[in-house]
Motif scaffolding. Structure first.
Motif, PDB file in Angstrom:
ATOM      1  N   SER A  27      33.314  26.049  54.229  1.00 51.22           N
ATOM      2  CA  SER A  27      32.668  27.032  53.358  1.00 51.22           C
ATOM      3  C   SER A  27      33.695  27.909  52.652  1.00 51.22           C
ATOM      4  O   SER A  27      33.396  28.499  51.619  1.00 51.22           O
ATOM      5  CB  SER A  27      31.728  27.931  54.166  1.00 51.22           C
ATOM      6  N   ALA A  32      27.832  28.916  49.214  1.00 49.38           N
ATOM      7  CA  ALA A  32      27.986  27.663  48.460  1.00 49.38           C
ATOM      8  C   ALA A  32      27.380  27.733  47.061  1.00 49.38           C
ATOM      9  O   ALA A  32      27.637  26.853  46.239  1.00 49.38           O
ATOM     10  CB  ALA A  32      27.365  26.505  49.233  1.00 49.38           C
ATOM     11  N   LYS A 108      26.361  21.465  47.654  1.00 48.71           N
ATOM     12  CA  LYS A 108      27.171  21.413  48.877  1.00 48.71           C
ATOM     13  C   LYS A 108      28.485  20.682  48.606  1.00 48.71           C
ATOM     14  O   LYS A 108      29.555  21.160  48.976  1.00 48.71           O
ATOM     15  CB  LYS A 108      26.372  20.719  49.986  1.00 48.71           C
ATOM     16  N   GLU A 112      32.111  22.462  48.988  1.00 43.96           N
ATOM     17  CA  GLU A 112      32.941  22.079  50.133  1.00 43.96           C
ATOM     18  C   GLU A 112      34.143  21.236  49.741  1.00 43.96           C
ATOM     19  O   GLU A 112      35.162  21.269  50.427  1.00 43.96           O
ATOM     20  CB  GLU A 112      32.093  21.340  51.167  1.00 43.96           C
TER      21      GLU A 112
END
Length: 190
Positions: A27, A32, A108, A112
């Protein structure tokens, strides 16, 4: 830490510790959400981040798919770390239809991947530093050995070589710190 209640609902399982740790590491301590700069751990050490399901765990949840197992629902690939506000936005009845499973997976991945890349570069740099370290194994401990017990001596030689091999994998700066700690005659308050 997770923002999920353990055992609440029939399908909602607490993420496994390794999964939660991986979520937090990748993270970068940031929500996010593309345009959000909220830190997930605030300056006072408070957890403001929440783990959200991409495919909802319960039948009344956003994006629920009844074919998913409990383990699939709590798998790393189905979880995303968000600030409390964005966690609630993607799940709220008035706005949940705006956020598809595909959109959240893409969100995501975008978020990431930045931290995965940085972590991989750090690991690569570390390996580049430590791969050139050569360890010449200890043979006898002759300079340091005062006893007559050859079996004990052999065991100590093996232990010294294990430690030396481990130290070869540590960066030179870390070895300097260790050498300082070991050689210091005064207690060191860390």
């Amino acid at each position: 830490m997770s923002g999920m209640k353990s055992g609440s609902g029939k399908n909602r399982l607490t993420p496994l510790p390794d999964v939660a740790r991986q979520l937090w590491v990748f993270s970068g301590n940031e929500c996010a959400w593309d345009t959000c700069d909220v830190r997930l751990v605030d300056p006072t050490g408070g957890w403001v981040g929440k783990i959200a399901h991409i495919v909802g765990a319960e039948p009344t949840s956003a994006r629920h798919d009844p074919t998913w197992t409990k383990e699939e629902l709590r798998d790393y690939s189905n979880l995303i770390l968000l600030c409390g506000n964005h966690h609630d936005v993607i799940d709220h009845a008035a706005s949940r239809a705006q956020f598809t499973v595909e959109d959240l997976h893409a969100l995501k991945e975008r978020h990431e991947s930045r931290y995965r890349y940085r972590l991989a570069r750090m690991e690569e740099a570390f390996l580049n530093i430590t791969q050139g370290n050569v360890v010449r194994p200890c043979m006898t401990l002759g300079q340091f050995w005062l006893g007559d017990d050859e079996e004990e001596r052999a065991g100590n030689v093996e232990t010294v070589n294990e430690i030396a091999n481990f130290l070869a994998t540590v960066t030179p700066a870390a070895r300097e710190v260790l050498a300082f700690v070991v050689s210091s005659e005064e207690p060191i308050d860390i």
